[in-house]
Enzyme design. Structure first.
Site, short mmCIF file in Angstrom:
data_model
loop_
_atom_site.label_atom_id
_atom_site.label_comp_id
_atom_site.label_asym_id
_atom_site.label_seq_id
_atom_site.Cartn_x
_atom_site.Cartn_y
_atom_site.Cartn_z
N CYS A 61 0.86 -1.18 0.00
CA CYS A 61 0.00 0.00 0.00
C CYS A 61 0.90 1.23 0.00
CB CYS A 61 -0.94 -0.01 1.21
SG CYS A 61 -0.21 0.63 2.72
N CYS A 82 6.22 1.48 3.72
CA CYS A 82 7.09 0.88 4.74
C CYS A 82 8.41 0.34 4.17
CB CYS A 82 6.35 -0.23 5.46
SG CYS A 82 4.88 0.36 6.31
FE1 SRM Z 1 5.30 0.84 8.49
C1 SRM Z 1 2.05 1.16 9.38
C2 SRM Z 1 5.16 -2.46 8.91
C3 SRM Z 1 8.66 0.73 8.30
C4 SRM Z 1 5.31 3.97 7.09
N1 SRM Z 1 3.86 -0.41 9.12
C5 SRM Z 1 2.58 -0.08 9.48
C6 SRM Z 1 1.86 -1.29 10.08
C7 SRM Z 1 2.05 -1.26 11.56
C8 SRM Z 1 0.38 -1.44 9.67
C9 SRM Z 1 -0.70 -0.84 10.55
O1 SRM Z 1 -0.61 0.34 10.91
O2 SRM Z 1 -1.63 -1.58 10.84
C10 SRM Z 1 2.67 -2.43 9.40
C11 SRM Z 1 2.69 -3.77 10.15
C12 SRM Z 1 2.73 -4.90 9.16
C13 SRM Z 1 2.97 -6.21 9.79
O3 SRM Z 1 2.10 -7.09 9.64
O4 SRM Z 1 4.01 -6.42 10.38
C14 SRM Z 1 3.99 -1.76 9.15
N2 SRM Z 1 6.65 -0.59 8.70
C15 SRM Z 1 6.41 -1.91 8.78
C16 SRM Z 1 7.68 -2.73 8.65
C17 SRM Z 1 7.66 -4.01 9.47
C18 SRM Z 1 7.90 -3.04 7.16
C19 SRM Z 1 8.92 -4.09 6.85
O5 SRM Z 1 8.53 -4.99 6.11
O6 SRM Z 1 10.06 -4.01 7.30
C20 SRM Z 1 8.70 -1.68 9.09
C21 SRM Z 1 8.94 -1.66 10.57
C22 SRM Z 1 9.95 -0.64 10.94
C23 SRM Z 1 10.36 -0.66 12.39
O7 SRM Z 1 11.07 -1.56 12.78
O8 SRM Z 1 9.99 0.29 13.10
C24 SRM Z 1 7.98 -0.40 8.68
N3 SRM Z 1 6.75 2.15 7.90
C25 SRM Z 1 8.07 1.87 7.79
C26 SRM Z 1 8.74 2.88 7.02
C27 SRM Z 1 10.22 2.87 6.62
C28 SRM Z 1 11.06 3.66 7.55
O9 SRM Z 1 10.61 4.07 8.62
O10 SRM Z 1 12.22 3.89 7.20
C29 SRM Z 1 7.76 3.80 6.66
C30 SRM Z 1 7.98 5.02 5.72
C31 SRM Z 1 8.67 6.15 6.39
C32 SRM Z 1 7.69 7.03 7.08
O11 SRM Z 1 7.41 6.78 8.24
O12 SRM Z 1 7.15 7.95 6.44
C33 SRM Z 1 6.52 3.34 7.22
N4 SRM Z 1 3.92 2.33 8.32
C34 SRM Z 1 4.11 3.52 7.66
C35 SRM Z 1 2.87 4.24 7.62
C36 SRM Z 1 2.62 5.60 6.94
C37 SRM Z 1 2.93 6.73 7.85
C38 SRM Z 1 2.55 8.06 7.25
O13 SRM Z 1 3.19 9.04 7.59
O14 SRM Z 1 1.60 8.13 6.48
C39 SRM Z 1 1.92 3.42 8.28
C40 SRM Z 1 0.44 3.73 8.52
C41 SRM Z 1 0.18 4.75 9.57
O15 SRM Z 1 1.06 5.12 10.34
O16 SRM Z 1 -0.95 5.20 9.62
C42 SRM Z 1 2.62 2.24 8.70
FE1 SF4 Z 2 1.31 -0.79 3.62
FE2 SF4 Z 2 3.26 -0.90 5.42
FE3 SF4 Z 2 1.34 -2.72 5.43
FE4 SF4 Z 2 3.20 -2.69 3.52
S1 SF4 Z 2 3.50 -3.12 5.71
S2 SF4 Z 2 1.03 -2.99 3.22
S3 SF4 Z 2 3.44 -0.48 3.21
S4 SF4 Z 2 1.14 -0.52 5.87
#
Ligand code: SRM
Ligand code: SF4
Length: 576
Positions: free
Chosen positions: A475, A479
């Protein structure tokens, strides 16, 4: 005068939560459901957990009128990405005992465990704590896991940067005792309104998540421009003297909503190394006080910087600091990927960077990787370093242990992991289905197939050793940071992706939409001609991201405000 906009619902939840307690403890003991209350589902994020359900099982559960198959994801903080062999072994054991038997290495150098049922959540937290790790503030409206360039062979400079990352992480960890009370049976501490429980955050924490990273040029393997706050190390005479400070990066956006966009951080100044923790605290406080708390789609630091401008932000920061940041110093990034295989450092230790596809550590028929890493951890005399590209460095192996580690890599099918083609080695896939509630399409389970489909093209075009960053997310939350990769696939719906091209090879430029709604079955035919064209007509040393801009496939996207624009058909060309 217009009425002020109401605060978002999450602000009320935080205010009422008594410093993140809510009714989580009560919810855990309610065994009539695998779920927590809606408010507690928001609060538990601050404790490092997300309530999820297995989306593969939804139709069957619905058919049988059963509650969704609820479980919890836990994110373990690993500041700077460094874990001891003992911590690796503990995480590995917990994955079997309480989770789904896999470990996910995340794009922020953390461990994630999936599939933990509610009744096991507290036991899992205790086991994590017993291994000297925690999950507090791994998620939620607080500072998250602090990233740091993980290359240990840079020795003293790296050690200094890592220390800064760990200091910032410790300093910005919430002070509430809620985590200890709920998960570790810590003594209950009564709080009163007068008490300064959270001297940095205050009662309502931050408007939204907050992310910090430290990079050591020329490597940008932690993607500084995608973070709220970044420190870029400045090295003089082999000593880390200070950091350039960058603010306002982020990836997430929403399809069809142009008010949301990915944004590159702006470098706003320089600080001496000893001031980094103070700068981190004050940047966070500016965002705490000026970030938008009315609309969660507009509440990240990137929008605060974008709305007011980087100069305004710097002026506020200087006020909070009580001194001025100095002008930024020159630096150069050359790439944002990992260096695979073996390397020896200046003190004679060895480091092996292992490719971990999609960051998922598991045993498969071709490679019993999880077993192999467990066996290595048992004899390893160094440490493990998680990379921000979801890979793993088996680091600081002494000369006397190298052959033992090599034999174990060989035995478990991992010894040649670094010999995959460079496109695959440069790939990232977010988790997406089946656990991520926000996924619109597959990513981790599907990108390997796309790479296999492209293998023939890569070989025939002679691109086997050319690193081109390729990232897929389910999406547009981003991430896997797809909007700063040279090729980015972003899920639109089941089996449909937007294809973005033209991100900078060093993560210094955003990408641009090239094709919308590409069906999975058309991905190879859409991308292969562009790769072939690149192989034939690139200039010497030209990166793929630069080539697609020079030859007119997409326009360059230098900042977030341009991300949705310049999409006129004439700016978008077909492959010849
Ligand atoms: Fe992320 C939400 C996984 C790095 C931007 N992210 C999520 C959630 C928790 C879904 C949710 O909210 O229900 C995902 C959990 C999936 C799962 O089943 O595990 C998820 N994010 C991840 C991970 C595990 C992706 C991966 O495959 O490695 C990364 C965990 C990082 C960590 O250890 O903390 C992860 N997420 C990121 C990054 C990359 C980074 O930080 O360098 C981003 C983009 C950078 C940023 O923050 O702008 C990122 N995640 C998001 C967002 C969008 C935030 C926004 O500003 O719009 C969401 C959704 C939200 O926050 O509403 C989100
Ligand atoms: Fe979207 Fe992050 Fe979930 Fe991937 S892990 S589907 S980018 S919210």
């Amino acid at each position: 005068m217009s009425e002020p906009k109401p605060l978002s619902a999450n602000e009320g939840i935080k205010t009422r939560s008594n410093y993140l307690r809510g009714t989580i403890a009560e919810g855990l003991s309610d065994l009539s459901t695998g779920s927590l209350s809606e408010d507690d589902q928001q609060l538990i994020k601050f404790h490092g957990s997300y309530q999820q359900d297995d989306r593969d099982l939804r139709p069957d559960r619905r058919k049988h009128r059963l509650e969704k198959a609820y479980s919890f994801m836990l994110r373990i903080r690993v500041p700077g990405g460094v874990a001891t062999p003992g911590q690796w072994l503990a995480t590995d054991a917990i994955a079997d005992t309480y989770a789904n038997g896999t470990i996910k290495l995340t794009t922020r150098q953390a461990f994630q465990l999936h599939g933990i049922i509610k009744s096991n959540l507290k036991r899992t937290m205790k086991a994590i704590n017993a291994a000297a790790m925690d999950t507090i503030a791994a998620c939620g409206d607080v500072n998250r896991n602090v990233m740091c360039n993980p290359n240990p062979h840079l020795s003293s400079v790296h050690a200094a940067a890592l220390k800064t990352a760990q200091d910032i992480s410790a300093h910005l960890t919430p002070s509430t005792r809620a985590y200890h009370e709920i998960w570790l049976d810590g003594e209950k501490v009564e709080t009163s309104e007068k008490e300064e429980v959270e001297p940095i955050y205050g009662k309502t924490y931050l408007p939204r998540k907050f992310k910090i990273t430290i990079a050591i040029p020329p490597s940008n393997d932690v993607d500084v421009f995608a973070n709220c706050l970044s420190f870029i190390a400045i090295v003089e005479n082999d000593e880390l003297v200070g950091y350039n400070v960058a603010v306002g990066g982020g990836m997430g956006m929403t399809h069809g909503n142009e008010a949301t966009f990915p944004r590159l951080a702006d470098v706003i100044g320089y600080c001496a190394a000893g001031r980094a923790v103070d700068v981190a605290e004050k940047v966070l406080m500016v965002q705490r006080d000026y970030g938008d708390r009315t609309d969660r789609k507009h509440s990240r630091l990137k929008y605060t910087v974008n709305d007011h401008g980087p100069d305004w932000f710097l002026a506020q920061l200087n006020k909070y600091l009580g001194y001025n940041l100095e002008p930024a110093k020159p630096y150069v990034f050359t790439d944002n990927g990992d260096r695979f295989g073996w390397v020896e450092d200046e003190v004679g230790n060895f480091h092996y960077t292992l490719f971990v596809e999609g960051g998922r550590v598991l045993d498969s028929a071709s490679s019993p990787m999880r077993t192999g890493l467990r066996e290595i951890a048992k004899i390893h005399d160094g440490d493990f370093r998680l990379t921000a590209n979801q890979n793993l460095i088996i680091a600081n192996i002494s000369a006397k242990k190298r052959s033992e580690v090599e034999a174990l890599l060989e035995k478990h099918g991992m010894a040649l992991s670094h010999e995959r083609n460079a496109l695959r080695l440069s790939s990232i896939a977010c988790v997406a289905l089946p656990t991520c509630a926000l996924a619109l399409a597959e990513a981790e389970r599907y990108l390997p197939d796309v790479l296999t489909e492209l293998e023939e093209t890569i070989e025939e075009a002679g691109l086997r050793h050319d690193s081109i960053t390729i990232r897929m997310t389910g999406c547009p939350n981003g991430c896997g940071r797809p909007f700063i990769s040279e090729i980015g696939f972003v899920g639109r719906g089941p089996d449909r992706y937007n294809l973005y091209l033209g991100g900078g090879h060093a993560g210094q430029r955003l990408s641009k939409l090239y094709r919308q709604d590409v069906a999975s079955s058309d991905i190879r035919d859409t991308l292969a001609p562009v790769l072939q064209h690149y192989a034939k007509e690139r200039n010497d040393g030209e990166h793929f991201g630069d080539f697609v801009i020079r030859t007119g496939y997409v326009a360059a996207t230098l900042q977030g405000n341009d991300f949705h624009h310049n999409l006129k058909p004439e700016a978008v060309r077909d492959a010849p």
